[in-house]
Design an enzyme around this catalytic site. Structure first.
Site, PDB file in Angstrom:
ATOM      1  N   GLU A 197     -51.592  -9.206  35.801  1.00  0.00           N
ATOM      2  CA  GLU A 197     -52.844  -8.766  35.193  1.00  0.00           C
ATOM      3  C   GLU A 197     -52.946  -9.425  33.820  1.00  0.00           C
ATOM      4  O   GLU A 197     -52.075  -9.249  32.963  1.00  0.00           O
ATOM      5  CB  GLU A 197     -52.868  -7.240  35.046  1.00  0.00           C
TER       6      GLU A 197
ATOM      7  N   ASP B 178     -45.738  -1.191  39.810  1.00  0.00           N
ATOM      8  CA  ASP B 178     -46.476  -1.602  38.619  1.00  0.00           C
ATOM      9  C   ASP B 178     -45.463  -1.829  37.502  1.00  0.00           C
ATOM     10  O   ASP B 178     -44.730  -0.907  37.122  1.00  0.00           O
ATOM     11  CB  ASP B 178     -47.475  -0.515  38.226  1.00  0.00           C
TER      12      ASP B 178
ATOM     13  N   HIS C 285     -58.220   1.138  38.989  1.00  0.00           N
ATOM     14  CA  HIS C 285     -58.083   2.375  38.218  1.00  0.00           C
ATOM     15  C   HIS C 285     -58.677   2.280  36.825  1.00  0.00           C
ATOM     16  O   HIS C 285     -58.819   3.306  36.137  1.00  0.00           O
ATOM     17  CB  HIS C 285     -56.607   2.764  38.126  1.00  0.00           C
ATOM     18  N   ASP C 286     -59.008   1.080  36.372  1.00  0.00           N
ATOM     19  CA  ASP C 286     -59.582   0.876  35.043  1.00  0.00           C
ATOM     20  C   ASP C 286     -61.073   0.562  35.076  1.00  0.00           C
ATOM     21  O   ASP C 286     -61.666   0.304  34.024  1.00  0.00           O
ATOM     22  CB  ASP C 286     -58.859  -0.270  34.329  1.00  0.00           C
TER      23      ASP C 286
ATOM     24  N   ASP D 287     -48.525  -5.460  34.462  1.00  0.00           N
ATOM     25  CA  ASP D 287     -49.578  -4.954  33.589  1.00  0.00           C
ATOM     26  C   ASP D 287     -49.689  -5.805  32.323  1.00  0.00           C
ATOM     27  O   ASP D 287     -48.685  -6.054  31.652  1.00  0.00           O
ATOM     28  CB  ASP D 287     -49.265  -3.497  33.232  1.00  0.00           C
TER      29      ASP D 287
END
Length: 560
Positions: free
Chosen positions: A258, A108, A331-332, A209
């Site tokens: 993302e 990530d 995860h969000d 990210d």
């Protein structure tokens, strides 16, 4: 019957067109030393589970050294592993074992911001004359207040006053996550050097990210602007990154961006085959459809028609150039079976139906840890149970503004990011086989019945086995990986139906998004055309020829 069609695909598809990615949230995956936090050794201990599932790529949420203000997305050292998770030597061992099992590992990449404890920021804030002052976004106040009206994603102003120098620094997320200044070429060079360091170590790519946030419209940084907007220089930054980091390297790498707020048209540019920016976009349009007008915590009922319209538009828009990332949870986000399905009576059926519909779209599917066994939302009832900074801040702000604590807790019960962060439920023991100690976040009480051991022993009703069959189908079927997509019955309120076509092969995919039986005329036509069942999530004595879909049933039928 109305049909919307999409166009042709590349004749030389990259390897990731038939791959499946599995996201690991390390602190909640598996704990090897009893401290209550998942770690690298814990991941190594569960690699059999992942290999047997059949996934191709493991994506690790951040494991870098961090104060953990935002669970690792606040990085203080990009070239070290946080002691919570292990050491660089343990990371190398994990990477080696992943590769030995024929899988890839993706890191990530969090480079819109760092931790305020990163050495770069500590030097930057030391004085107005610091050599690294311009490595972050600093501005003077405006009319006695912050430079502009931007809000942090976690609540409050997106600016914090530094008493030492009298200027404000930008943080689009938590106060402890200052934004890097990507206009500074020294910043970009330092980031590229770090990325090369990880690739040289053997990692297989990056999930980036909020990468579109690195480019900001400079004129918006002062004055009355109220919303951050993506700057056009983003394409220059990503193309430069490609030249400085990825050009000339192994073509088996993967880059995923993302990008909150991007449009289909944006994604065509970001992922265009000839533009050399990124391989695929992680977008959020479809997971914002059940958000109210005020915030993500303002829950509204999801319309399946809206969901089909959104996902169908992305399928069509990236059909000729570009590539989709396919996901319902991460995860969000809340657990997908609780959000889009029925996590009670039909938990197994809705979990497997959702997986079928998702994996049969054109794009690269992402499996979030625990979805392959049908894990559900946490069901927390007190604010003290929550750890997520976004949830805690929302509760404080909303109750301070007069909202009922009970109403706010109900919002969190449905929407909090902690729903996806409860420890993976491996077995029915006290802490679900996650840890021998006290877990950093409470284990879901339903782990006694919902766990990997029980699921994998459940035969036809195993969510894991259904995921495994779906992944094997993508690996072995060119039409699943590359076929054209055509949405069917776009206005039907509970039926999700589409075809995938490549050459003379066509697959019909149908899913019942309801707890009621559903008559489907498409299945009558398929039966008349001697269609054959490829995969379904119910036992079917008639080979799938019945025209009635049972509650939350999905079928994939090869048309003659």
């Amino acid at each position: 019957m109305s049909i919307e069609t999409s166009g042709p695909v590349s004749s030389t598809p990259p390897w990731w067109t038939d791959a499946v990615v599995y996201q690991i949230y390390p602190r909640s995956f598996a704990d090897s030393n009893g401290d209550g936090v998942g770690d690298l050794a814990g991941i190594r201990s569960r690699l059999d589970h992942l290999q047997q599932l059949g996934v191709d790529v493991l994506w690790l949420s951040p494991i870098y050294r961090s104060p953990q203000a935002d669970n690792g997305y606040d990085i203080s050292d990009y070239r070290d592993i946080d002691p919570l998770f292990g050491t660089l030597a343990e990371f190398d061992a994990l990477l080696s074992e992943v590769h030995e099992r024929g899988m890839k590992l993706v890191m990530d990449l969090v480079v819109n911001h760092t931790s305020d404890e990163h050495a770069w920021f500590e030097e930057s804030r030391s004085s107005l004359d610091s050599p690294k002052r311009d490595w972050y976004v600093w501005r003077d106040g405006h009319d006695g207040r912050e430079p502009n009206l931007w809000r942090s994603a976690f609540g409050g102003a997106a600016w914090d006053l530094d008493e030492t120098t009298g200027q404000y620094y930008l943080h689009l997320f938590a106060t402890k996550q200052p934004d890097l200044n990507w206009e500074n070429p020294e910043v970009r060079a330092a980031v590229y050097e770090m990325m090369n360091w990880w690739l040289d170590r053997g990692v297989d790519g990056f999930r980036m990210d909020v990468i579109n946030y690195i480019a900001k419209v400079q004129s918006d940084l002062v004055g009355d602007s109220s919303q951050a907007s993506m700057g056009g220089q983003i394409h220059d930054f990503l193309q430069e990154m490609n030249r400085e980091v990825f050009a000339g390297r192994d073509t088996d790498l993967i880059t995923v961006g993302e990008m909150p707020g991007v449009t289909v048209e944006d994604a065509v540019l970001f992922t265009g085959h000839d533009r050399l920016e990124i391989d695929m976009v992680f977008q959020f349009e479809h997971v914002g459809l059940d958000h109210g007008p005020d915030s993500k915590f303002d829950n509204v009922p999801l319309s399946l028609v809206d969901l089909k319209r959104s996902l169908g538009r992305w399928q069509d828009g990236l059909a000729e150039s570009g590539w989709n990332s396919l996901y319902l949870g991460n995860h969000d986000q809340p657990r997908s079976v609780s959000r889009f399905g029925d996590d009670g009576l039909y938990r197994v059926e809705s979990a497997t139906m959702l997986a079928t519909v998702l994996h049969l779209h054109r794009g690269t599917p992402y499996v979030y840890q625990g979805d392959e066994i049908g894990m559900t939302n946490a069901g927390f009832t007190a604010i003290e149970q929550y750890q997520d900074i976004e949830s805690v801040n929302y509760f404080a702000e909303a109750t301070a503004a007069g909202a009922s604590p009970a109403e706010v807790l109900e919002d969190l019960r449905y929407r909090s990011r902690d729903n996806a962060r409860t420890p993976v439920q491996w077995d029915a023991t006290e802490q679900a086989g996650f840890t021998t100690g006290s877990p950093w976040l409470e284990v879901n009480p339903n782990h006694v019945t919902v766990n990997a051991a029980a699921d994998r022993a459940a035969g036809q009703r195993s969510v894991f086995e259904h995921y495994r069959r779906l992944i094997a189908l993508r690996h072995g079927s060119a039409v699943v990986a590359l076929g054209d997509f055509a949405m069917l019955e776009p206005e039907h309120p509970t039926l999700y139906a589409f075809t995938r076509t490549l050459g003379d092969e066509t697959l019909l995919v149908v899913g019942n998004f309801s707890g009621e039986a559903l008559e489907v005329s498409l299945l009558e036509s398929a039966r008349a055309a001697a269609g054959t069942l490829v995969i379904g999530n119910y036992e079917t004595g008639d080979g799938g020829a019945d025209a009635t879909l049972r509650p939350w049933e999905a079928r994939v039928i090869r048309l003659a």
